[in-house]
Design a protein around this motif. Structure first.
Motif, PDB file in Angstrom:
ATOM      1  N   ALA A  12       0.777  -1.251   0.139  1.00 22.90           N
ATOM      2  CA  ALA A  12      -0.051   0.130  -0.051  1.00 22.90           C
ATOM      3  C   ALA A  12       0.887   1.256   0.144  1.00 22.90           C
ATOM      4  CB  ALA A  12      -1.004  -0.095   1.087  1.00 22.90           C
ATOM      5  N   SER A  13       2.142   1.205  -0.354  1.00 20.09           N
ATOM      6  CA  SER A  13       3.057   2.216  -0.636  1.00 20.09           C
ATOM      7  C   SER A  13       3.488   2.870   0.787  1.00 20.09           C
ATOM      8  CB  SER A  13       2.626   3.199  -1.557  1.00 20.09           C
ATOM      9  OG  SER A  13       2.433   2.486  -2.722  1.00 20.09           O
ATOM     10  N   LEU A  14       3.279   2.330   1.879  1.00 19.27           N
ATOM     11  CA  LEU A  14       3.570   2.970   3.070  1.00 19.27           C
ATOM     12  C   LEU A  14       5.035   2.856   3.456  1.00 19.27           C
ATOM     13  CD1 LEU A  14       0.880   2.547   5.902  1.00 19.27           C
ATOM     14  CD2 LEU A  14       1.021   4.275   4.301  1.00 19.27           C
ATOM     15  N   PRO A  15       5.870   3.796   3.738  1.00 20.33           N
ATOM     16  CA  PRO A  15       7.261   3.481   3.710  1.00 20.33           C
ATOM     17  C   PRO A  15       7.812   2.711   5.152  1.00 20.33           C
ATOM     18  CG  PRO A  15       6.854   6.370   3.727  1.00 20.33           C
ATOM     19  CD  PRO A  15       5.634   5.211   3.913  1.00 20.33           C
ATOM     20  N   ALA A  16       8.619   1.900   4.984  1.00 19.66           N
ATOM     21  CA  ALA A  16       9.026   0.908   5.919  1.00 19.66           C
ATOM     22  C   ALA A  16       9.510   1.751   7.121  1.00 19.66           C
ATOM     23  CB  ALA A  16      10.307  -0.135   5.650  1.00 19.66           C
TER      24      ALA A  16
END
Lengths: 202, 243
Positions: free
Chosen positions: B227-231
């Motif tokens: 979902a493209s949330l940065p790690a």
């Protein structure tokens, strides 16, 4: 202080001798990490030995595979109180790594650096003399990502947070610099037999 | 010597059933105020001196009576003691509060996304309770996975809180039974489900906390990455080796 009604489940005498204080033995291999498991590409993977910001030596995955191999079998101990017995690891010993780099250690302290921005400090004395390796295999198989693959540090005589997962390098530091957990209350050395869990444990 | 790593006596004030497999243990102890997300080490000692220690996240808000939630593991050594033997008035040893990474304070800001699997709700509940008491103006979404509604700890408290706070979104993800409210989900928290939940929430999270079994945390964090949330904004805590 005795807790009313608590009897506990004692390990056998043979196991008890191998358990550092405050630990229990498990057959599982619990996973702990500060964040998501990174997915690393062997085609771009590099391992770098550095002195402060200055690279001393660097290996691609293929070059790393060509280094001498080391095997180790024994017990590992996590600060969260589990211990796992007779684990089998394979990788590149730190002695061999330093020899391959062709450098004399420029200081007595290192930081292990990981791809997920984790780091942890380990004195040189705990890494050399056959005491530590960069492990690429566990139990005869390539190390899985959740256990730190493709390569993790293995310093089995210290609590396992020192055995940094997803290792990308070792950096010599002028002094003993605290890493991720050491900045958050955990011990600078982490000897399980001395129960060096938190920063003010002796 | 005192401080968070000094063992000290705690007295059990009350034990209450949270779900069929989870008890809430309320402790009285002279500890420093905790930060939401921190844990206590608990030590139990047998008459012959044999001791076992484990870590449990604090579920109560900072400044409130200490509440731990303890799931019964059938082959466990410590959790059956809390389920079958311990009573109000019994004493044990604790140290803490401990932990400096999986924590949230109101000044850390938001929006905040919390995802809990099973008893992994404990540290996230402390954050929700702290958020509610701080009365800060920032959106919070809590997604709790449980097999059935009855196995969801704090379900009723969360329903009541959501009714009084428009900036709280509470979603129960029930994997083996029906949901109870329109917002509930009845499938696993895979990438499409997480994407949809974040889209419906309408917020871009700044801090994400995921707590549960390793299998749960791996699945959710992979979904959040899709979902493209940065790690770097995602903090995890993984429970035990029971998987």
């Amino acid at each position: 202080m005795v807790t009313r009604g608590f009897t506990g489940r004692r390990p056998s005498a043979a196991f008890a001798r191998r358990l550092p204080p405050g630990q229990f033995e498990t057959d599982d291999f619990p996973v702990l990490a500060k964040g998501p498991t990174p997915e690393l590409d062997l085609a771009t993977w590099r391992f770098t030995l550095s002195h402060g910001p200055r690279p001393l030596a660097s290996w691609s995955w293929a070059e790393f595979q060509a280094l001498p191999r080391t095997r180790w079998q024994g017990d590992i101990h996590c600060v969260t109180t589990w211990s796992k017995f007779d684990t089998r690891w394979e990788g590149v010993g730190i002695d061999d790594l330093l020899a391959a780099a062709g450098v004399a250690p420029p200081s007595a302290f290192l930081l292990a650096l990981s791809h997920d921005d984790y780091d942890t400090n380990v004195p040189l004395a705990d890494l050399v003399g056959g005491r530590a390796m960069v492990a690429t295999h566990f139990d005869g198989q390539p190390l899985t990502a959740e256990h730190g693959g493709p390569a993790r540090l293995l310093v089995p005589h210290l609590y396992f947070w020192k055995s940094a997962k997803w290792l990308k390098g070792l950096r010599f530091t002028a002094r003993d610099e605290a890493g991720f957990w050491e900045l958050r209350g955990y011990h600078m050395r982490g000897d399980p037999w001395k129960q060096q869990r938190y920063s003010d444990d002796p | 010597m005192s401080g968070p790593t000094h063992w000290q006596e705690a007295v059990i004030e009350r034990i209450a059933s949270a779900t069929p497999r989870i008890v809430s243990v309320f402790l009285k102890a002279e500890l420093a105020r905790h930060i939401a997300g921190q844990h206590l080490d608990v030590r139990l000692t047998a008459p012959d001196g044999y001791a076992a220690q484990r870590s449990y996240s604090i579920a109560s808000a900072p400044g409130q009576p200490l509440e731990l939630i303890i799931e019964k593991l059938d082959d466990g050594e410590v959790s059956p003691y809390f389920h079958d033997i311990a009573q109000a008035g019994d004493a044990l040893e604790v140290r803490g509060p401990l932990g400096g990474h999986f924590i949230w304070r109101a000044e850390d800001g938001g929006p905040v996304l919390l995802v809990a699997g099973g008893s992994g709700i404990a540290p996230l509940m402390a954050m929700v309770r702290d958020w509610a008491r701080a009365a800060v103006d920032l959106p919070l979404m809590l997604v709790c996975s449980a097999r059935t509604w009855g196995e969801l700890a704090f379900g009723e408290e969360l329903e009541q809180l959501e009714a009084s706070r428009v900036d709280l979104r509470f979603v129960a993800a029930i994997t083996r039974g029906p949901g109870r409210r329109p917002a509930d989900r009845t499938q696993r928290l895979d990438a499409p489900a997480l994407k949809e939940l974040i889209a419906q929430w309408g917020q871009v999270p700044r801090h994400v906390f995921v707590c549960g079994s390793n299998r749960f945390v791996e699945g959710v964090t992979r979904g959040l990455a899709d979902a493209s949330l940065p790690a770097g904004m995602i903090r995890t805590e993984r429970y035990g080796g029971a998987e």
